[in-house]
Design a protein around this motif. Structure first.
Motif, PDB file in Angstrom:
ATOM      1  N   PHE A   1      -3.796  19.915  -6.187  1.00 15.46           N
ATOM      2  CA  PHE A   1      -5.111  19.515  -5.699  1.00 15.46           C
ATOM      3  C   PHE A   1      -6.266  19.676  -6.687  1.00 15.46           C
ATOM      4  CE2 PHE A   1      -2.762  20.633  -1.775  1.00 15.46           C
ATOM      5  CZ  PHE A   1      -2.902  19.437  -1.080  1.00 15.46           C
ATOM      6  N   TYR A   2      -6.104  20.455  -7.745  1.00 13.48           N
ATOM      7  CA  TYR A   2      -7.242  20.780  -8.602  1.00 13.48           C
ATOM      8  C   TYR A   2      -7.351  19.832  -9.793  1.00 13.48           C
ATOM      9  CZ  TYR A   2      -8.737  25.148  -6.405  1.00 13.48           C
ATOM     10  OH  TYR A   2      -9.262  26.084  -5.549  1.00 13.48           O
ATOM     11  N   ASP A   3      -8.464  19.085  -9.875  1.00 15.79           N
ATOM     12  CA  ASP A   3      -8.714  18.278 -11.059  1.00 15.79           C
ATOM     13  C   ASP A   3      -9.662  18.994 -12.026  1.00 15.79           C
ATOM     14  OD1 ASP A   3     -11.053  18.114  -9.641  1.00 15.79           O
ATOM     15  OD2 ASP A   3     -11.015  15.941  -9.396  1.00 15.79           O
ATOM     16  N   HIS A   4     -10.125  20.196 -11.630  1.00 15.37           N
ATOM     17  CA  HIS A   4     -10.862  21.109 -12.507  1.00 15.37           C
ATOM     18  C   HIS A   4     -10.081  22.426 -12.580  1.00 15.37           C
ATOM     19  CE1 HIS A   4     -14.076  18.267 -11.890  1.00 15.37           C
ATOM     20  NE2 HIS A   4     -14.927  18.969 -12.620  1.00 15.37           N
ATOM     21  N   PRO A   5     -10.202  23.154 -13.667  1.00 16.45           N
ATOM     22  CA  PRO A   5      -9.574  24.484 -13.695  1.00 16.45           C
ATOM     23  C   PRO A   5     -10.179  25.365 -12.610  1.00 16.45           C
ATOM     24  CG  PRO A   5     -10.249  23.801 -15.904  1.00 16.45           C
ATOM     25  CD  PRO A   5     -10.864  22.825 -14.945  1.00 16.45           C
ATOM     26  N   PRO A   6      -9.415  26.278 -12.029  1.00 11.80           N
ATOM     27  CA  PRO A   6      -9.989  27.222 -11.059  1.00 11.80           C
ATOM     28  C   PRO A   6     -11.108  28.029 -11.701  1.00 11.80           C
ATOM     29  CG  PRO A   6      -7.593  27.303 -11.017  1.00 11.80           C
ATOM     30  CD  PRO A   6      -7.973  26.459 -12.196  1.00 11.80           C
ATOM     31  N   ILE A   7     -12.040  28.469 -10.894  1.00 15.02           N
ATOM     32  CA  ILE A   7     -13.216  29.165 -11.420  1.00 15.02           C
ATOM     33  C   ILE A   7     -12.842  30.433 -12.167  1.00 15.02           C
ATOM     34  CG2 ILE A   7     -15.229  30.511 -10.665  1.00 15.02           C
ATOM     35  CD1 ILE A   7     -15.918  28.243  -8.802  1.00 15.02           C
ATOM     36  N   SER A   8     -11.815  31.143 -11.726  1.00 13.58           N
ATOM     37  CA  SER A   8     -11.401  32.363 -12.432  1.00 13.58           C
ATOM     38  C   SER A   8     -11.001  32.050 -13.870  1.00 13.58           C
ATOM     39  CB  SER A   8     -10.242  33.028 -11.695  1.00 13.58           C
ATOM     40  OG  SER A   8      -9.110  32.174 -11.640  1.00 13.58           O
ATOM     41  N   LYS A   9     -10.314  30.941 -14.084  1.00 14.84           N
ATOM     42  CA  LYS A   9      -9.908  30.555 -15.429  1.00 14.84           C
ATOM     43  C   LYS A   9     -11.098  30.077 -16.248  1.00 14.84           C
ATOM     44  CE  LYS A   9      -5.097  29.362 -14.386  1.00 14.84           C
ATOM     45  NZ  LYS A   9      -4.039  28.320 -14.463  1.00 14.84           N
ATOM     46  N   ARG A  10     -12.047  29.433 -15.597  1.00 18.09           N
ATOM     47  CA  ARG A  10     -13.232  28.959 -16.322  1.00 18.09           C
ATOM     48  C   ARG A  10     -14.099  30.134 -16.774  1.00 18.09           C
ATOM     49  NH1 ARG A  10     -15.512  23.828 -12.920  1.00 18.09           N
ATOM     50  NH2 ARG A  10     -16.467  23.351 -14.943  1.00 18.09           N
TER      51      ARG A  10
ATOM     52  N   VAL B   1       0.838  -1.209   0.000  1.00 15.06           N
ATOM     53  CA  VAL B   1       0.000   0.000   0.000  1.00 15.06           C
ATOM     54  C   VAL B   1       0.870   1.255   0.000  1.00 15.06           C
ATOM     55  CG1 VAL B   1      -1.797   1.280   1.224  1.00 15.06           C
ATOM     56  CG2 VAL B   1      -1.864  -1.217   1.171  1.00 15.06           C
ATOM     57  N   LEU B   2       1.990   1.203   0.727  1.00 13.88           N
ATOM     58  CA  LEU B   2       2.896   2.345   0.781  1.00 13.88           C
ATOM     59  C   LEU B   2       3.461   2.663  -0.600  1.00 13.88           C
ATOM     60  CD1 LEU B   2       4.534   4.462   2.353  1.00 13.88           C
ATOM     61  CD2 LEU B   2       6.224   2.673   2.835  1.00 13.88           C
ATOM     62  N   VAL B   3       3.878   1.633  -1.322  1.00 18.57           N
ATOM     63  CA  VAL B   3       4.432   1.841  -2.661  1.00 18.57           C
ATOM     64  C   VAL B   3       3.354   2.397  -3.593  1.00 18.57           C
ATOM     65  CG1 VAL B   3       5.451   0.720  -4.675  1.00 18.57           C
ATOM     66  CG2 VAL B   3       6.187   0.064  -2.383  1.00 18.57           C
ATOM     67  N   LEU B   4       2.152   1.823  -3.549  1.00 21.72           N
ATOM     68  CA  LEU B   4       1.062   2.311  -4.396  1.00 21.72           C
ATOM     69  C   LEU B   4       0.690   3.751  -4.049  1.00 21.72           C
ATOM     70  CD1 LEU B   4      -1.387  -0.750  -4.571  1.00 21.72           C
ATOM     71  CD2 LEU B   4      -0.003   0.184  -6.437  1.00 21.72           C
ATOM     72  N   SER B   5       0.660   4.077  -2.759  1.00 19.76           N
ATOM     73  CA  SER B   5       0.306   5.428  -2.328  1.00 19.76           C
ATOM     74  C   SER B   5       1.354   6.439  -2.771  1.00 19.76           C
ATOM     75  CB  SER B   5       0.148   5.475  -0.806  1.00 19.76           C
ATOM     76  OG  SER B   5      -0.869   4.598  -0.376  1.00 19.76           O
ATOM     77  N   ALA B   6       2.631   6.091  -2.590  1.00 15.39           N
ATOM     78  CA  ALA B   6       3.706   6.996  -3.000  1.00 15.39           C
ATOM     79  C   ALA B   6       3.694   7.190  -4.511  1.00 15.39           C
ATOM     80  CB  ALA B   6       5.057   6.439  -2.547  1.00 15.39           C
ATOM     81  N   PHE B   7       3.459   6.113  -5.246  1.00 10.33           N
ATOM     82  CA  PHE B   7       3.378   6.182  -6.710  1.00 10.33           C
ATOM     83  C   PHE B   7       2.214   7.073  -7.135  1.00 10.33           C
ATOM     84  CE2 PHE B   7       1.959   4.251 -10.821  1.00 10.33           C
ATOM     85  CZ  PHE B   7       3.064   4.596 -11.575  1.00 10.33           C
ATOM     86  N   GLY B   8       1.069   6.894  -6.472  1.00  9.52           N
ATOM     87  CA  GLY B   8      -0.095   7.715  -6.789  1.00  9.52           C
ATOM     88  C   GLY B   8       0.125   9.180  -6.484  1.00  9.52           C
ATOM     89  N   PHE B   9       0.826   9.460  -5.383  1.00 10.08           N
ATOM     90  CA  PHE B   9       1.104  10.850  -5.017  1.00 10.08           C
ATOM     91  C   PHE B   9       2.022  11.507  -6.038  1.00 10.08           C
ATOM     92  CE2 PHE B   9       3.495  14.128  -2.658  1.00 10.08           C
ATOM     93  CZ  PHE B   9       2.431  14.907  -2.244  1.00 10.08           C
ATOM     94  N   VAL B  10       3.020  10.757  -6.518  1.00 11.59           N
ATOM     95  CA  VAL B  10       3.932  11.298  -7.535  1.00 11.59           C
ATOM     96  C   VAL B  10       3.188  11.575  -8.833  1.00 11.59           C
ATOM     97  CG1 VAL B  10       5.926  10.740  -8.992  1.00 11.59           C
ATOM     98  CG2 VAL B  10       5.998  10.245  -6.543  1.00 11.59           C
ATOM     99  N   LEU B  11       2.241  10.689  -9.172  1.00 10.35           N
ATOM    100  CA  LEU B  11       1.490  10.848 -10.421  1.00 10.35           C
ATOM    101  C   LEU B  11       0.377  11.885 -10.335  1.00 10.35           C
ATOM    102  CD1 LEU B  11       0.932   7.256 -11.903  1.00 10.35           C
ATOM    103  CD2 LEU B  11       2.519   9.027 -12.681  1.00 10.35           C
ATOM    104  N   LEU B  12      -0.005  12.252  -9.109  1.00 13.49           N
ATOM    105  CA  LEU B  12      -1.177  13.114  -8.919  1.00 13.49           C
ATOM    106  C   LEU B  12      -1.135  14.408  -9.727  1.00 13.49           C
ATOM    107  CD1 LEU B  12      -3.871  13.388  -7.459  1.00 13.49           C
ATOM    108  CD2 LEU B  12      -2.653  14.440  -5.544  1.00 13.49           C
ATOM    109  N   PRO B  13      -0.020  15.154  -9.742  1.00 11.93           N
ATOM    110  CA  PRO B  13       0.003  16.389 -10.549  1.00 11.93           C
ATOM    111  C   PRO B  13      -0.239  16.139 -12.033  1.00 11.93           C
ATOM    112  CG  PRO B  13       1.824  16.378  -8.997  1.00 11.93           C
ATOM    113  CD  PRO B  13       1.220  15.004  -8.952  1.00 11.93           C
ATOM    114  N   LEU B  14       0.300  15.037 -12.557  1.00  9.16           N
ATOM    115  CA  LEU B  14       0.078  14.701 -13.969  1.00  9.16           C
ATOM    116  C   LEU B  14      -1.377  14.330 -14.223  1.00  9.16           C
ATOM    117  CD1 LEU B  14       3.301  12.604 -14.741  1.00  9.16           C
ATOM    118  CD2 LEU B  14       2.819  14.970 -15.404  1.00  9.16           C
TER     119      LEU B  14
END
Length: 377
Positions: A358-367, A294-307
């Motif tokens: 943290f944002y998986d949607h564009p910020p409202i100002s940009k939208r 779980v630690l490896v999967l969590s760390a991998f997911g955290f690294v991929l999160l921005p992408l």
């Protein structure tokens, strides 16, 4: 100069992001503790449960709930503060302590019902196919993602919220015309009683095939005009028009296979280096190694999160453009965004680093800026 609502949104967002960071840190610390010293703590938990049974499948069925419940107890103060106290502090919640606890209990029970057979399957492959188990695990993850996408609106959502067909025939006709014009058939348009828990507004087009349906929260229906709701729905409609569900499934499957492959590599090395007191290496299929997995999967997911977030924001931007052009009403889209920001206390213009993390949607100002520029074309 910021309004009082915008100032409150900034304070609310700051605390939410801080809590998210603390939650991540606590989760990683827990996994590191359970994995450290050759998985001593995890091995102790396993040995304790082994007093009840030595059957590997039953042991997994006992270990996983114990592991999850221990973490939930540790994380409970943060969960309660973020999910209940903070929401009430900013006047966003309608929940009582009892209803919050009921929802937490349901979530825990559902997670156990889903995770136990999944983990059992993964460890079956670990025991029987130690060199290629990660391929089967990736396939199991993909299967679970598809099943959850298809059946969530008819199996999971009703456990939390009641849904009934909307009674506003005029609005229903408008939304169905939008869907039909996009070549999409939907099972129905439903009103969900989100207001029992929150003042926030939301909408979604969920499910796959015969379970595809439009969900509109009562907080949205009660506060937004027909034109604004059309803009919301057209955005959700675009996800299916552009086949974003299938694109995200492909991305999720690639990430899943890559994550389990990385786990295989790490487990193969780490477990061989981690010796028991009697000098015997912990087998790769030992449930005591679960925290490391779980630690490896969590760390991998955290690294991929921005992408992943960047890809999601790109898809969401396409949906915004579709909504504006499909409805031909950029002013309704802009007023909807402003109203959504106010009702949900959303930070319109977050820090760029916060957006990336943290944002998986564009910020409202940009939208809103996108709607203004698209409306001029």
């Amino acid at each position: 100069m910021q309004t009082k609502i915008e100032q409150s949104a900034k304070r609310y967002a700051k605390q939410k992001y801080l809590l998210a960071a603390i939650n991540i840190a606590v989760g990683l610390a827990f996994l590191v503790f359970m994995s450290a010293s050759g998985g001593f703590a995890s091995m102790y938990l396993k040995n304790l449960l082994s007093l009840l049974t030595t059957n590997e499948c039953l042991l997994i069925a006992l270990y996983l709930p114990a592991f999850i419940i221990i973490y939930e107890i540790i994380a409970m103060p943060l969960s309660f503060y973020g999910g209940f106290v903070l929401e009430h502090r900013f006047n966003l919640s309608n929940q009582t302590v009892v209803s919050w606890l009921k929802n937490e209990g349901k979530t825990l029970l559902i997670s156990l019902i889903i995770s136990i057979p999944i983990v059992e399957a993964i460890y079956f492959f670990l025991r029987n196919y130690p060199n290629i188990w990660w391929i089967f695990a990736g396939a199991v993850w993909l299967f679970l993602t598809v099943v959850m996408t298809k059946f969530m609106p008819i199996l999971i959502l009703p456990l939390f919220y009641k849904s009934i067909p909307i009674e506003d025939e005029e609005l229903k006709d408008k939304l169905l015309r939008l869907a039909t014009g996009a070549g999409l058939n939907v099972e129905g348009i439903y009103r969900i009683n989100l207001s029992k828990d929150t003042k926030k507004a939301n909408a979604a087009l969920t499910g796959l095939g015969s379970t595809r349906r439009i969900l509109l929260s009562d907080t949205l229906l009660n506060s937004f005009s027909h034109e604004e709701i059309e803009a919301v729905f057209a955005h959700e409609l675009a996800h299916h028009v552009y086949r974003h569900v299938f694109k995200m499934l492909i991305v999720a499957s690639i990430c899943g296979f890559a994550g389990f492959a990385l786990c295989h590599y790490v487990l193969s090395i780490a477990i061989q280096l981690s010796l028991r007191a009697e000098g015997e290496a912990i087998p790769i299929h030992d449930i005591a190694a679960f925290p490391l997995l779980v630690l490896v999967l969590s760390a991998f997911g955290f690294v991929l999160l921005p992408l992943q977030n960047a890809y999601s924001r790109w898809l969401e931007k396409d949906c915004d453009v579709y909504s504006i052009r499909k409805t031909g009403n950029p002013s309704a889209f802009i007023s909807m965004m402003n109203k959504l920001a106010e009702q949900n206390l959303a930070d319109k213009k977050p820090n760029r680093l916060i957006e990336i993390l943290f944002y998986d949607h564009p910020p409202i100002s940009k939208r809103i800026a996108l709607a203004e520029s698209t409306g001029r074309k």
